[in-house]
Scaffold this active site. Structure first.
Site, PDB file in Angstrom:
ATOM      1  N   ALA A  14       0.844  -1.202   0.000  1.00 37.73           N
ATOM      2  CA  ALA A  14       0.000   0.000   0.000  1.00 37.73           C
ATOM      3  C   ALA A  14       0.874   1.244   0.000  1.00 37.73           C
ATOM      4  O   ALA A  14       0.649   2.190   0.740  1.00 37.73           O
ATOM      5  CB  ALA A  14      -0.921  -0.023   1.224  1.00 37.73           C
ATOM      6  N   HIS A  81       8.252  -9.701  -5.703  1.00 43.40           N
ATOM      7  CA  HIS A  81       7.073 -10.254  -6.387  1.00 43.40           C
ATOM      8  C   HIS A  81       7.051 -11.780  -6.369  1.00 43.40           C
ATOM      9  O   HIS A  81       6.027 -12.403  -6.110  1.00 43.40           O
ATOM     10  CB  HIS A  81       7.015  -9.762  -7.845  1.00 43.40           C
ATOM     11  CG  HIS A  81       6.656  -8.307  -7.957  1.00 43.40           C
ATOM     12  ND1 HIS A  81       6.572  -7.641  -9.155  1.00 43.40           N
ATOM     13  CD2 HIS A  81       6.373  -7.367  -7.011  1.00 43.40           C
ATOM     14  CE1 HIS A  81       6.247  -6.383  -8.951  1.00 43.40           C
ATOM     15  NE2 HIS A  81       6.129  -6.189  -7.655  1.00 43.40           N
ATOM     16  N   LYS A  99       3.646  -4.343 -12.665  1.00 47.92           N
ATOM     17  CA  LYS A  99       4.812  -4.395 -13.559  1.00 47.92           C
ATOM     18  C   LYS A  99       6.042  -3.936 -12.790  1.00 47.92           C
ATOM     19  O   LYS A  99       5.894  -3.115 -11.877  1.00 47.92           O
ATOM     20  CB  LYS A  99       4.584  -3.518 -14.798  1.00 47.92           C
ATOM     21  CG  LYS A  99       4.486  -1.994 -14.512  1.00 47.92           C
ATOM     22  CD  LYS A  99       5.821  -1.309 -14.478  1.00 47.92           C
ATOM     23  CE  LYS A  99       5.813   0.045 -13.876  1.00 47.92           C
ATOM     24  NZ  LYS A  99       7.112   0.592 -13.546  1.00 47.92           N
ATOM     25  N   ARG A 156       9.422   8.481 -24.203  1.00 50.29           N
ATOM     26  CA  ARG A 156       8.873   8.620 -22.847  1.00 50.29           C
ATOM     27  C   ARG A 156       9.918   9.363 -22.031  1.00 50.29           C
ATOM     28  O   ARG A 156      10.796   8.771 -21.411  1.00 50.29           O
ATOM     29  CB  ARG A 156       8.582   7.224 -22.264  1.00 50.29           C
ATOM     30  CG  ARG A 156       7.904   7.212 -20.896  1.00 50.29           C
ATOM     31  CD  ARG A 156       7.549   5.790 -20.490  1.00 50.29           C
ATOM     32  NE  ARG A 156       6.708   5.192 -21.500  1.00 50.29           N
ATOM     33  CZ  ARG A 156       5.384   5.371 -21.589  1.00 50.29           C
ATOM     34  NH1 ARG A 156       4.757   6.075 -20.683  1.00 50.29           N
ATOM     35  NH2 ARG A 156       4.697   4.828 -22.578  1.00 50.29           N
ATOM     36  N   ASP A 171      13.014   1.423 -15.202  1.00 47.13           N
ATOM     37  CA  ASP A 171      11.965   2.265 -14.633  1.00 47.13           C
ATOM     38  C   ASP A 171      10.888   2.590 -15.674  1.00 47.13           C
ATOM     39  O   ASP A 171       9.698   2.418 -15.406  1.00 47.13           O
ATOM     40  CB  ASP A 171      12.582   3.575 -14.116  1.00 47.13           C
ATOM     41  CG  ASP A 171      11.549   4.472 -13.448  1.00 47.13           C
ATOM     42  OD1 ASP A 171      10.652   3.942 -12.763  1.00 47.13           O
ATOM     43  OD2 ASP A 171      11.633   5.707 -13.604  1.00 47.13           O
TER      44      ASP A 171
HETATM   45  N1  LIG Z   1       1.350   0.087 -13.219  1.00 48.98           N
HETATM   46  C1  LIG Z   1       1.988   1.226 -13.057  1.00 48.98           C
HETATM   47  O1  LIG Z   1       1.871   2.160 -13.843  1.00 48.98           O
HETATM   48  C2  LIG Z   1       2.887   1.367 -11.869  1.00 48.98           C
HETATM   49  C3  LIG Z   1       3.226   2.659 -11.380  1.00 48.98           C
HETATM   50  C4  LIG Z   1       4.059   2.725 -10.260  1.00 48.98           C
HETATM   51  C5  LIG Z   1       4.543   1.580  -9.663  1.00 48.98           C
HETATM   52  N2  LIG Z   1       4.204   0.364 -10.182  1.00 48.98           N
HETATM   53  C6  LIG Z   1       4.719  -0.872  -9.592  1.00 48.98           C
HETATM   54  O2  LIG Z   1       4.086  -1.098  -8.341  1.00 48.98           O
HETATM   55  C7  LIG Z   1       4.996  -1.802  -7.486  1.00 48.98           C
HETATM   56  C8  LIG Z   1       5.132  -1.027  -6.193  1.00 48.98           C
HETATM   57  O3  LIG Z   1       5.707   0.240  -6.475  1.00 48.98           O
HETATM   58  P1  LIG Z   1       5.506   1.482  -5.494  1.00 48.98           P
HETATM   59  O4  LIG Z   1       6.079   2.661  -6.209  1.00 48.98           O
HETATM   60  O5  LIG Z   1       4.108   1.544  -4.999  1.00 48.98           O
HETATM   61  O6  LIG Z   1       6.476   1.069  -4.288  1.00 48.98           O
HETATM   62  P2  LIG Z   1       6.476   1.658  -2.810  1.00 48.98           P
HETATM   63  O7  LIG Z   1       7.839   1.399  -2.287  1.00 48.98           O
HETATM   64  O8  LIG Z   1       5.911   3.039  -2.768  1.00 48.98           O
HETATM   65  O9  LIG Z   1       5.435   0.723  -2.027  1.00 48.98           O
HETATM   66  C9  LIG Z   1       5.684  -0.630  -1.792  1.00 48.98           C
HETATM   67  C10 LIG Z   1       4.928  -1.029  -0.502  1.00 48.98           C
HETATM   68  O10 LIG Z   1       5.069  -2.434  -0.356  1.00 48.98           O
HETATM   69  C11 LIG Z   1       5.291  -2.720   1.018  1.00 48.98           C
HETATM   70  N3  LIG Z   1       5.966  -4.005   1.089  1.00 48.98           N
HETATM   71  C12 LIG Z   1       7.226  -4.318   0.707  1.00 48.98           C
HETATM   72  N4  LIG Z   1       7.464  -5.624   0.862  1.00 48.98           N
HETATM   73  C13 LIG Z   1       6.323  -6.167   1.365  1.00 48.98           C
HETATM   74  C14 LIG Z   1       5.930  -7.481   1.738  1.00 48.98           C
HETATM   75  N5  LIG Z   1       6.788  -8.497   1.629  1.00 48.98           N
HETATM   76  N6  LIG Z   1       4.683  -7.660   2.206  1.00 48.98           N
HETATM   77  C15 LIG Z   1       3.809  -6.633   2.320  1.00 48.98           C
HETATM   78  N7  LIG Z   1       4.137  -5.355   1.979  1.00 48.98           N
HETATM   79  C16 LIG Z   1       5.357  -5.124   1.507  1.00 48.98           C
HETATM   80  C17 LIG Z   1       6.118  -1.553   1.527  1.00 48.98           C
HETATM   81  O11 LIG Z   1       5.987  -1.413   2.932  1.00 48.98           O
HETATM   82  C18 LIG Z   1       5.485  -0.390   0.752  1.00 48.98           C
HETATM   83  O12 LIG Z   1       4.415   0.214   1.473  1.00 48.98           O
HETATM   84  C19 LIG Z   1       6.303  -1.958  -8.268  1.00 48.98           C
HETATM   85  O13 LIG Z   1       6.315  -3.212  -8.905  1.00 48.98           O
HETATM   86  C20 LIG Z   1       6.205  -0.852  -9.305  1.00 48.98           C
HETATM   87  O14 LIG Z   1       6.958  -1.092 -10.470  1.00 48.98           O
HETATM   88  C21 LIG Z   1       3.365   0.245 -11.241  1.00 48.98           C
END
Ligand SMILES: NC(=O)c1ccc[n+]([C@@H]2O[C@H](COP(=O)([O-])OP(=O)(O)OC[C@H]3O[C@@H](n4cnc5c(N)ncnc54)[C@H](O)[C@@H]3O)[C@@H](O)[C@H]2O)c1
Length: 358
Positions: A14, A81, A99, A156, A171
């Site tokens: 989250a 993941h 992703k 991009r 990224d």
């Molecule tokens: N689809 C999109 O356009 C898009 C955009 C941004 C990020 N993402 C992807 O979303 C994913 C997360 O990115 P983010 O920027 O939100 O990261 P972030 O670091 O802001 O958030 C990750 C969260 O996961 C929690 N976490 C970590 N390990 C954990 C575990 N084992 N169990 C439970 N919680 C856990 C952390 O405490 C943190 O709150 C990445 O894979 C990123 O590439 C996708």
């Protein structure tokens, strides 16, 4: 008509992106959001604020042991993941993964294999693929409206955050690559990958990247990703033998333009001893803008996840799509290490997703 039972889902992670998934699952008629799990309890609490029925937990086991959770959506950092997905699949849950699918092709392949063995859906959230613009591009390419695809150019660039753990390729390029995989007939299967990168500010990683992907038969795709550009550009040009499409994602009035313009090359005999020559002629026809519905990409994405589970089919962006993207990203690393030369993409070899159980 009987109402479909809402599928139960838990979101793991989250942080920045997780709340977007939480909002879309919570507002979808296909889904009942049951739980949010984050190692940081306060973050999870903040993300579910106002939804008293949603459990907030730090322990993944609490989510996986719930019988009212059919699926788990993973929005944690890429390196985590695989472990989370494998535990969820082993517990019989369908899995949606943000992703990139994983941090290495080997990790991604293991996830795809396990999902196939268990007969469960493994979907990659390639969010851009569910935007109205990209869905329309896919439709236009598939219908033959552009003719044969001759080239793709994707840009991009913006003033971006230098990420602590990944370079600009990992990224930003997953977006372009997943879109290419989605719109090119047969998916993204380049003959090779050549990547040039630069770090002009001494950040210790590439901040500017150029990726060339020969697609066979003389067709080339090119991707430019960049964290150092003061102007933000999100543009893709898909040149076809009949028409050329320009997608400008920052122009909401006209995101897509289709140009009925191009070059025709006709081979013909030019003299009495039959030497062949090419006549070049230019077509200068109309430009039109396809109408696009207004719909949030993540709303379509969560609907597709539910549809694939209910219909026991692979989702539009399945684990294998995620693997193809990972394969190109890994080849990109190898090309950078080899001074930017063209390297082959090791063919991913996942087991096919044959049947999935609801
Ligand atoms: N689809 C999109 O356009 C898009 C955009 C941004 C990020 N993402 C992807 O979303 C994913 C997360 O990115 P983010 O920027 O939100 O990261 P972030 O670091 O802001 O958030 C990750 C969260 O996961 C929690 N976490 C970590 N390990 C954990 C575990 N084992 N169990 C439970 N919680 C856990 C952390 O405490 C943190 O709150 C990445 O894979 C990123 O590439 C996708």
């Amino acid at each position: 008509m009987t109402r479909k039972r809402a599928l139960g889902v838990a979101v793991v992670g989250a942080g920045y992106w997780g709340p977007n998934l939480i909002r879309n699952f919570a507002s979808s008629g296909d889904w009942a959001l049951r739980a949010v799990c984050d190692l940081d309890l306060d973050r999870a609490r903040a993300a579910v604020a106002g939804r008293g029925e949603v459990a907030v937990v730090t322990d993944l086991e609490e989510v996986l042991s719930r019988t009212d959770v059919d699926a788990v959506a993973i929005a944690t950092p890429a390196r985590t993941h695989r472990a989370i997905a494998e535990r969820a699949l082993a517990a019989g849950k369908h899995v949606l993964v943000e992703k990139p699918l994983a941090d290495t092709p080997a990790a991604g392949a293991a996830m795809v294999r396990l999902a196939a063995e268990r007969g469960l859906v493994l979907m990659a959230d390639h969010t851009y693929c569910y935007t109205p613009a990209v869905l329309k591009i896919r439709e236009l390419v598939a219908s033959g409206a552009l003719g044969k695809v001759l080239f793709v150019d994707s840009v991009r660039i913006n003033l971006g955050l230098v990420q602590p753990d990944v370079d600009v390729f990992w990224d930003l390029a997953p977006h372009d690559l997943s879109i290419l995989d989605f719109v090119l007939p047969g998916g993204l299967r380049p003959e090779g990958v050549a990547a040039q990168g630069a770090d002009p500010i001494g950040a210790g990683k590439d901040c500017v990247g150029y990726l060339s992907l020969p697609l066979g038969d003389g067709v080339m795709a090119h991707v430019h990703v960049n964290w150092l550009s003061p102007t933000k550009i999100r543009q893709m040009v898909i040149g076809g033998s009949e028409r050329t499409l320009v997608w400008d994602d920052l122009n909401p009035q006209q995101r897509l333009s289709v140009y009925d313009r191009g070059v025709d090359l006709t081979q013909q005999a030019v003299d009495s001893i039959d030497r062949a020559g090419a006549t070049v002629s230019y077509r200068l026809g109309d430009t039109w803008a396809p109408a696009l519905p207004e719909r949030e990409a993540l709303a379509s994405m969560v609907a597709e996840f539910a549809g694939s589970i209910r219909e026991r089919r692979a989702p539009l962006t399945d684990g294998e799509a995620g693997l193809r993207v990972l394969g190109v990203l890994r080849a990109c690393d190898r090309s950078r290490a080899a001074g930017g030369t063209l390297v082959s993409v090791a063919a991913p070899d996942p087991a096919p997703l044959e049947e999935v159980g609801a």
